[in-house]
Design a protein around this motif. Structure first.
Motif, PDB file in Angstrom:
ATOM      1  N   MET A 228      33.265  31.406  -7.698  1.00  0.00           N
ATOM      2  CA  MET A 228      32.086  31.482  -6.845  1.00  0.00           C
ATOM      3  C   MET A 228      32.356  30.880  -5.463  1.00  0.00           C
ATOM      4  O   MET A 228      31.911  31.408  -4.438  1.00  0.00           O
ATOM      5  N   GLU A 229      33.067  29.782  -5.435  1.00  0.00           N
ATOM      6  CA  GLU A 229      33.395  29.157  -4.154  1.00  0.00           C
ATOM      7  C   GLU A 229      34.281  30.063  -3.316  1.00  0.00           C
ATOM      8  O   GLU A 229      34.105  30.162  -2.091  1.00  0.00           O
ATOM      9  N   SER A 251      33.972  42.406 -15.540  1.00  0.00           N
ATOM     10  CA  SER A 251      34.824  41.215 -15.438  1.00  0.00           C
ATOM     11  C   SER A 251      34.156  40.062 -14.700  1.00  0.00           C
ATOM     12  O   SER A 251      34.605  38.918 -14.787  1.00  0.00           O
ATOM     13  N   ASN A 252      33.082  40.348 -13.957  1.00  0.00           N
ATOM     14  CA  ASN A 252      32.474  39.324 -13.103  1.00  0.00           C
ATOM     15  C   ASN A 252      31.633  38.329 -13.899  1.00  0.00           C
ATOM     16  O   ASN A 252      30.949  38.696 -14.848  1.00  0.00           O
ATOM     17  N   TYR A 253      31.679  37.068 -13.469  1.00  0.00           N
ATOM     18  CA  TYR A 253      30.868  36.034 -14.099  1.00  0.00           C
ATOM     19  C   TYR A 253      29.397  36.156 -13.711  1.00  0.00           C
ATOM     20  O   TYR A 253      28.505  35.837 -14.486  1.00  0.00           O
ATOM     21  N   ILE A 254      29.153  36.589 -12.471  1.00  0.00           N
ATOM     22  CA  ILE A 254      27.799  36.747 -11.944  1.00  0.00           C
ATOM     23  C   ILE A 254      27.755  38.053 -11.160  1.00  0.00           C
ATOM     24  O   ILE A 254      28.720  38.407 -10.477  1.00  0.00           O
ATOM     25  N   TYR A 273      22.866  29.156  -5.132  1.00  0.00           N
ATOM     26  CA  TYR A 273      22.004  28.846  -6.279  1.00  0.00           C
ATOM     27  C   TYR A 273      22.832  28.768  -7.558  1.00  0.00           C
ATOM     28  O   TYR A 273      22.626  27.858  -8.385  1.00  0.00           O
ATOM     29  N   VAL A 274      23.765  29.689  -7.713  1.00  0.00           N
ATOM     30  CA  VAL A 274      24.645  29.666  -8.887  1.00  0.00           C
ATOM     31  C   VAL A 274      25.471  28.385  -8.906  1.00  0.00           C
ATOM     32  O   VAL A 274      25.638  27.737  -9.949  1.00  0.00           O
ATOM     33  N   TYR A 281      26.985  31.169 -15.700  1.00  0.00           N
ATOM     34  CA  TYR A 281      28.106  32.098 -15.751  1.00  0.00           C
ATOM     35  C   TYR A 281      28.179  32.857 -17.082  1.00  0.00           C
ATOM     36  O   TYR A 281      27.873  32.310 -18.144  1.00  0.00           O
ATOM     37  N   LYS A 282      28.611  34.104 -17.003  1.00  0.00           N
ATOM     38  CA  LYS A 282      28.811  34.914 -18.187  1.00  0.00           C
ATOM     39  C   LYS A 282      29.851  34.275 -19.110  1.00  0.00           C
ATOM     40  O   LYS A 282      30.883  33.786 -18.647  1.00  0.00           O
TER      41      LYS A 282
END
Length: 289
Positions: A228-229, A251-254, A273-274, A281-282
């Protein structure tokens, strides 16, 4: 229709008629990819491709989109692609678009007039896997091209007025190169200004060179938070107009989505926000296909 091995297509081609124009990938040397490793690359004969199209016409009452597989059908000779496109138009007058994977090398192998000819005969979109904009990372993953090559290829496709959909892979530089991956990828995307941009998150495939590097400690995977960062830094440094952005691959977490020229602030707010709520996260068990 004759299919050989596993057939891959972009998510947006889910309802397209898929025809293998080539078998495998013309490069097939990327360290993170296992998609075509069981195949030896070759170009199918135009005759066999047209036979498959004729069979599809007998099977399907309506075909609005066609996707020419496998990994780099654009590498075919322009004259042969034109013959295939004419066949598609004759057999499927209702077809609105033909899509194709294209590598930087295959796009650069054609001059602008050839690309325009392909557009005029039905090629409506090229899917280009950029992976990273960093020359260091491109070399490490054995991509076989430089950032300059990718920019030139992307601009050439855009110059031919063919829609361009590009992909990047979050985490591809590992912890060691996460900032470089974000910044340099943002530069490449800003230079190309593609019509569509999709971001996937790195998945580790068995038997790949990258898997061996992870096992030996040469490569360190990003945590979901670090992904995310990295994405935040990429979005902050990307300046495009009209590019439709999606980060909604399995494949994405969000998942994120928007038009970067007008939704950049909203997407960054969602990322922040995440990051502030670290449990969104997924689960790893649900990543992938």
């Amino acid at each position: 229709m004759r299919y050989e091995g596993t057939v891959y297509r972009p998510p947006s081609e889910a309802y397209s008629l898929i025809i293998q124009a080539t078998i495998g990938c013309s490069h097939n040397n990327c360290s993170f990819c296992s998609m075509y490793k069981e195949k030896s690359f070759r170009i199918r004969s135009v005759e066999h491709i047209l036979e498959d199209l004729s069979e599809a016409r007998r099977r399907y009452a309506k075909v609005e989109k066609v996707f020419l597989a496998d990994g780099d059908a654009l590498i075919m000779r322009t004259v042969d692609l034109v013959t295939i496109l004419k066949g598609i138009k004759e057999l499927f007058p209702e077809c609105k678009r033909v899509g194709v994977y294209g590598s930087p090398k295959s796009i650069l192998s054609k001059n602008l007039e050839e690309l325009k000819e392909l557009r005029n005969h039905g090629i409506g979109i090229i899917y280009l896997g950029i992976e990273s904009g960093s020359d260091k990372i491109l070399k490490e993953i054995n991509k076989g091209v430089t950032a300059k090559d990718i920019i030139e290829a992307g601009r050439k496709a855009k110059g031919a007025e063919i829609a361009l959909s590009v992909t990047l892979i979050s985490g591809l530089g590992g912890k060691e190169n996460t900032k470089e991956h974000a910044i340099e990828s943002a530069k490449v995307i800003s230079e190309i200004n593609p019509d569509y941009l999709g971001i996937l998150t790195l998945m580790i495939e068995e038997g790949t060179e990258l898997k061996h590097k992870i096992m030996s400690g040469e490569f360190s995977l990003l945590t979901p938070r670090e992904v995310m960062e990295e994405m935040r830094e990429f979005i902050e440094n990307t300046e495009v107009q009209g590019t439709i952005f999606r980060s909604n691959h399995a494949s994405n977490y969000i998942n994120f989505a928007g038009v970067l020229s007008k939704d950049k602030g909203k997407i960054l707010q969602e990322i922040n926000y995440v990051l502030e709520n670290n449990s969104l996260y997924k689960d790893e068990r649900f990543r992938g296909l």
